[in-house]
Design a protein around this motif. Structure first.
Motif, PDB file in Angstrom:
ATOM      1  N   ASP A   1       0.829  -1.201   0.000  1.00 11.38           N
ATOM      2  CA  ASP A   1       0.000   0.000   0.000  1.00 11.38           C
ATOM      3  C   ASP A   1       0.868   1.257   0.000  1.00 11.38           C
ATOM      4  N   ILE A   2       0.486   2.220  -0.816  1.00 13.59           N
ATOM      5  CA  ILE A   2       1.248   3.459  -0.996  1.00 13.59           C
ATOM      6  C   ILE A   2       0.845   4.478   0.059  1.00 13.59           C
TER       7      ILE A   2
ATOM      8  N   VAL B   1       8.639   6.311  -3.886  1.00 14.53           N
ATOM      9  CA  VAL B   1       7.392   5.749  -3.360  1.00 14.53           C
ATOM     10  C   VAL B   1       7.670   5.136  -1.989  1.00 14.53           C
ATOM     11  N   LEU B   2       6.945   5.616  -0.983  1.00 12.51           N
ATOM     12  CA  LEU B   2       7.052   5.048   0.360  1.00 12.51           C
ATOM     13  C   LEU B   2       5.805   4.212   0.620  1.00 12.51           C
TER      14      LEU B   2
ATOM     15  N   GLY C   1       7.523  -2.733   8.537  1.00 10.78           N
ATOM     16  CA  GLY C   1       7.726  -1.287   8.658  1.00 10.78           C
ATOM     17  C   GLY C   1       7.395  -0.586   7.364  1.00 10.78           C
ATOM     18  N   TYR C   2       8.415  -0.003   6.719  1.00  6.37           N
ATOM     19  CA  TYR C   2       8.205   0.744   5.490  1.00  6.37           C
ATOM     20  C   TYR C   2       9.224   0.340   4.434  1.00  6.37           C
ATOM     21  N   ASP C   3       8.793   0.459   3.185  1.00  5.30           N
ATOM     22  CA  ASP C   3       9.638   0.152   2.041  1.00  5.30           C
ATOM     23  C   ASP C   3       9.657   1.386   1.137  1.00  5.30           C
TER      24      ASP C   3
ATOM     25  N   ASP D   1      11.106   1.398  15.434  1.00  8.65           N
ATOM     26  CA  ASP D   1      12.198   2.298  15.797  1.00  8.65           C
ATOM     27  C   ASP D   1      11.977   3.722  15.281  1.00  8.65           C
ATOM     28  N   ASP D   2      11.353   3.840  14.132  1.00  9.93           N
ATOM     29  CA  ASP D   2      11.285   5.138  13.466  1.00  9.93           C
ATOM     30  C   ASP D   2       9.994   5.902  13.742  1.00  9.93           C
ATOM     31  N   GLY D   3       8.882   5.216  13.871  1.00  8.26           N
ATOM     32  CA  GLY D   3       7.607   5.883  14.060  1.00  8.26           C
ATOM     33  C   GLY D   3       6.760   5.837  12.803  1.00  8.26           C
ATOM     34  N   TYR D   4       5.811   6.758  12.707  1.00  4.15           N
ATOM     35  CA  TYR D   4       4.876   6.801  11.587  1.00  4.15           C
ATOM     36  C   TYR D   4       5.425   7.704  10.484  1.00  4.15           C
ATOM     37  N   ALA D   5       5.388   7.228   9.249  1.00  2.05           N
ATOM     38  CA  ALA D   5       5.881   8.017   8.117  1.00  2.05           C
ATOM     39  C   ALA D   5       4.894   9.128   7.794  1.00  2.05           C
ATOM     40  N   LEU D   6       5.328  10.387   7.908  1.00  5.74           N
ATOM     41  CA  LEU D   6       4.430  11.521   7.705  1.00  5.74           C
ATOM     42  C   LEU D   6       4.692  12.264   6.405  1.00  5.74           C
ATOM     43  N   SER D   7       5.943  12.436   6.001  1.00  3.82           N
ATOM     44  CA  SER D   7       6.238  13.233   4.807  1.00  3.82           C
ATOM     45  C   SER D   7       7.527  12.757   4.143  1.00  3.82           C
TER      46      SER D   7
END
Length: 451
Positions: A167-168, A181-182, A188-190, A213-219
């Motif tokens: 999911d994007i 594209v995150l 976690g995140y790719d 470790d990083d948290g929620y991707a915001l920007s």
């Protein structure tokens, strides 16, 4: 070649003449003074005075012309073109490369300055979001997996459709059409860097991160040439918000750093940055909820300047020359009616320092600030409409509400102000300083300002 030889001879003659003059001077008796010919001195002085007068006249003329055009007020407009059909009510809009892009979950259309559809394509998205950059656009289904990348420099436009495996969440695009594209991953995140127009090797790089470790991707933001990337992750610890800006480099600097290409990490407390944007390949600004931070990112990133915002930021717009913010300062005015002691540090630390020091002229709630990327303020102006949208183009700022539009020139003078009873959905510059794309009364109108 003849010009070069002629100049070379002139230089040789000048050099010989200088050497002769030096010989004459040194061989002259000590009790004799060297005095230039009075006629030559007078003639040379007259020439210098004449040149100086010409320069002053030219500069004065240029200054007068610049002042005239910078303060020019347009009182009316004419509609040079209008779309044949009404535009969808749920459409979003963006202007890029002198064109207007209209999109919704079902499709995307590109309009030219004749209000004609230059190109369109079908979409199948639930939550489309568009990002544009110098003739390229990426439309991503946020929360879904579909992406459409468009090169609209050519007519008809070229398109590439992508289906991601996860999911994007965030996307950005470079001036060459490369995209970042995150995506949400199992752990976690790719993050993937993709050149959709390169069939041989579309995946340029991939980075894995972990939300624990990083948290929620915001920007997320990508540099103009696609060689740099910055992300923000937000998390809460002990009831405090903490955000982290992470800088990646994909050229030689990043190759020599580590396997993840990380070249800098900057933690912040009690601040989140909903918007990150590269001004150029080596300068990036983080627009926060209570401050703005600008970084130099040529190699290892470093903070150029950091300024707080005492009010509430309502709108942000930028281009390669600078940025503008609309700040709601109603609460600030109520809290500081008497002002605070004037201090030079306040002006250095805050963008809206005039309201902190009690120097505001009125009780305006919305204030526009035009800024340089160096951190200096160009001007500030009160805005008497409830802002719905704002754009910034080559120093000119367009602000519109549901029914009103105000255009400020690069010096902060009002260039155009008008009320549209049919209602405004969007109002942006069309690439020429007197021409605009306006969605008024559910139709696209190409407007040209007039006196």
């Amino acid at each position: 070649m003849s010009d070069y030889k002629e100049n070379e001879n002139d230089l040789t003659n000048d050099r010989d003449l200088n050497e002769n003059n030096m010989t004459i001077f040194l061989s002259s008796p000590e009790d004799e003074d060297f005095e230039p010919d009075e006629e030559q001195t007078s003639s040379g002085g007259k020439i210098r005075i004449a040149i100086l007068i010409l320069i002053l006249v030219a500069v004065a003329g240029f200054a007068a012309k610049s002042l005239f055009f910078s303060k020019k007020l347009y009182k009316s407009y004419e509609v040079s073109a209008q779309s044949a059909k009404t535009l969808p009510e749920d459409a979003g809009y963006a202007t890029d490369y002198g064109k207007l892009l209209s999109y919704n979950s079902e499709g995307i259309s590109i309009y030219n300055e004749k209000a004609e559809i230059e190109w369109n394509a079908a979409l199948n998205m639930t939550n489309p979001k568009i990002t544009v950059n110098s003739g390229y656009a990426v439309v991503a289904d946020i929360g879904g997996r579909n992406i459409l990348v468009v090169n609209h420099k050519s007519v008809p436009a070229a398109q590439v459709s992508l289906t991601m495996l996860n999911d994007i969440l965030l996307t950005d695009i470079s001036e060459q059409g490369e995209i970042a594209v995150l995506m949400q991953d199992e752990k976690g995140y790719d993050i993937q860097l993709i050149n959709p127009f390169d069939k041989n090797n579309s995946l340029k790089a991939e980075i894995k991160t972990y939300s624990k470790d990083d948290g929620y991707a915001l920007s997320l933001a990508m540099s103009k040439d696609g060689s740099k990337l910055v992300t923000e992750y937000v998390k809460t610890e002990n009831n405090e918000i903490k955000s982290t800006l992470t800088f990646y480099n994909f050229d030689k600097v990043g190759e020599n750093s580590n396997a993840d290409r990380i070249v800098g990490v900057f933690p912040f407390e009690d601040t989140i940055f909903p918007k990150l944007k590269f001004a150029d390949n080596n300068t990036v600004c983080a627009y926060g909820d209570n401050k703005i931070v600008c970084f130099a990112a040529k190699k290892e990133p470093e903070i150029l300047w950091e300024k707080k915002v005492a009010g509430k930021i309502e709108r942000i717009a930028e281009d390669k020359n600078g940025f503008a913010i609309l700040v709601d300062e109603s609460a600030l005015l109520q809290a500081n009616t008497g002002g605070v002691a004037s201090d030079s540090a306040i002006e250095d630390d805050y963008i809206d320092s005039d309201y902190l020091t009690g120097e505001a002229d009125s009780n305006s709630k919305i204030v526009l600030y035009s800024m340089h990327y160096s951190g200096g303020r160009v001007y500030s102006n009160e805005v008497d409409i409830n802002p719905k949208g704002m754009s910034y183009n080559d120093g000119e700022i367009v602000i519109y509400s549901d029914t009103n539009c105000i255009i400020f020139d690069s010096n902060g003078n009002i260039k155009f102000k008008n009320k549209f009873n049919d209602g405004i959905t969007s109002f942006t510059q069309a690439g020429v300083r007197t021409r605009y794309y306006a969605i008024v009364g559910k139709k696209l109108k190409v407007m040209r300002l007039s006196e």
